[in-house]
Design a protein around this motif. Sequence first.
Motif, PDB file in Angstrom:
ATOM      1  N   VAL A  11       0.834  -1.204   0.000  1.00  0.00           N
ATOM      2  CA  VAL A  11       0.000   0.000   0.000  1.00  0.00           C
ATOM      3  C   VAL A  11       0.869   1.255   0.000  1.00  0.00           C
ATOM      4  CG1 VAL A  11      -1.684   1.333   1.326  1.00  0.00           C
ATOM      5  CG2 VAL A  11      -1.966  -1.138   1.090  1.00  0.00           C
ATOM      6  N   GLN A  12       1.938   1.240   0.801  1.00  0.00           N
ATOM      7  CA  GLN A  12       2.823   2.407   0.861  1.00  0.00           C
ATOM      8  C   GLN A  12       3.490   2.655  -0.484  1.00  0.00           C
ATOM      9  OE1 GLN A  12       1.655   3.903   3.371  1.00  0.00           O
ATOM     10  NE2 GLN A  12       3.519   4.273   4.566  1.00  0.00           N
ATOM     11  N   SER A  46     -10.394  -6.573   0.263  1.00  0.00           N
ATOM     12  CA  SER A  46     -10.606  -6.014   1.601  1.00  0.00           C
ATOM     13  C   SER A  46     -11.043  -4.554   1.573  1.00  0.00           C
ATOM     14  CB  SER A  46      -9.325  -6.154   2.428  1.00  0.00           C
ATOM     15  OG  SER A  46      -8.311  -5.291   1.931  1.00  0.00           O
ATOM     16  N   GLY A  47     -11.162  -3.983   0.365  1.00  0.00           N
ATOM     17  CA  GLY A  47     -11.670  -2.629   0.254  1.00  0.00           C
ATOM     18  C   GLY A  47     -10.655  -1.577  -0.126  1.00  0.00           C
ATOM     19  N   VAL A  48      -9.372  -1.945  -0.280  1.00  0.00           N
ATOM     20  CA  VAL A  48      -8.366  -0.979  -0.721  1.00  0.00           C
ATOM     21  C   VAL A  48      -8.596  -0.700  -2.212  1.00  0.00           C
ATOM     22  CG1 VAL A  48      -5.904  -0.520  -1.013  1.00  0.00           C
ATOM     23  CG2 VAL A  48      -6.708  -1.809   0.979  1.00  0.00           C
ATOM     24  N   PRO A  49      -8.775   0.556  -2.623  1.00  0.00           N
ATOM     25  CA  PRO A  49      -9.117   0.875  -4.015  1.00  0.00           C
ATOM     26  C   PRO A  49      -7.918   0.789  -4.964  1.00  0.00           C
ATOM     27  CG  PRO A  49      -8.917   2.884  -2.747  1.00  0.00           C
ATOM     28  CD  PRO A  49      -8.737   1.764  -1.774  1.00  0.00           C
ATOM     29  N   VAL A  50      -7.550  -0.440  -5.320  1.00  0.00           N
ATOM     30  CA  VAL A  50      -6.422  -0.667  -6.217  1.00  0.00           C
ATOM     31  C   VAL A  50      -6.928  -0.706  -7.648  1.00  0.00           C
ATOM     32  CG1 VAL A  50      -4.517  -2.202  -6.813  1.00  0.00           C
ATOM     33  CG2 VAL A  50      -5.245  -1.995  -4.429  1.00  0.00           C
ATOM     34  N   PHE A  64      -7.386   7.890  -0.978  1.00  0.00           N
ATOM     35  CA  PHE A  64      -7.345   6.775  -0.028  1.00  0.00           C
ATOM     36  C   PHE A  64      -6.353   7.077   1.092  1.00  0.00           C
ATOM     37  CE2 PHE A  64      -5.243   2.842   1.416  1.00  0.00           C
ATOM     38  CZ  PHE A  64      -6.337   2.189   1.967  1.00  0.00           C
ATOM     39  N   ASP A  65      -6.759   6.794   2.315  1.00  0.00           N
ATOM     40  CA  ASP A  65      -5.875   6.987   3.453  1.00  0.00           C
ATOM     41  C   ASP A  65      -5.888   5.722   4.288  1.00  0.00           C
ATOM     42  OD1 ASP A  65      -4.054   8.205   5.030  1.00  0.00           O
ATOM     43  OD2 ASP A  65      -5.429   9.648   5.936  1.00  0.00           O
TER      44      ASP A  65
END
Length: 226
Positions: A11-12, A46-50, A64-65
């Motif tokens: 993510v980072q 899981s909901g991370v907008p990739v 996104f945060d």
Amino acid sequence: MRRADRLFAIVQYLRGRRLTTAAQLARWLEVSERTIYRDVADLAASGVPVDGEAGVGYRIRAGFDLPPLMFTFDEIDALAIGVRFVEAWGGPKLAIGARSALAKIAAALPADKRVALERSPLFAPAFFVDPKPGERLDALRRAILEQRFADLDYTDATERISQRRVRPLGLYFWGDAWTLAAWCELRQDFRNFRLDRIAAVELAAGRFPDEPGKRLEDFLRRMQAD
């Protein structure tokens, strides 16, 4: 690396970049591309907008945060004792910086972890610590940052007093004392100076040049060879 740490790292890496390929992520994280494909799919589920796809590249949509910082209780104790150690041994400016950093971390923690941070039972008492080496530390940190010559009034192990002009290179803590690694203009060689034997330090107006053979990496090579 734990899988949870790897997912956080992905993510980072994806934040703030236009496009990152699975091959790049695999190289940086030292895993296979297949592992990256699986991890990215799990993040998306899981909901991370990739956005993106295998073979092209990935990115995270703007806005996104991450959720509040998550630390284990061992990590919280490490942060607390680290700050308390710096407050005791690191000099006035580092102490202020450490407290400020910890306050920012505490503000981002969930309530239970923030309480654990405040109640950490690990301490570094400072009542017996001589404050003068810490004051020297602040001045020498500035000299290193700005590449400034420093003039020292120094007393060696045999109690001989001398004045030295040095190029400060690095500072080391040995458990009960700080030392300065420096190039000594008088001796034309590398020297270590104990901060508790420095009676006074004054930064010169002039900056020292960046010369081969007189840098921190040269000092480190010398120490390793010795």
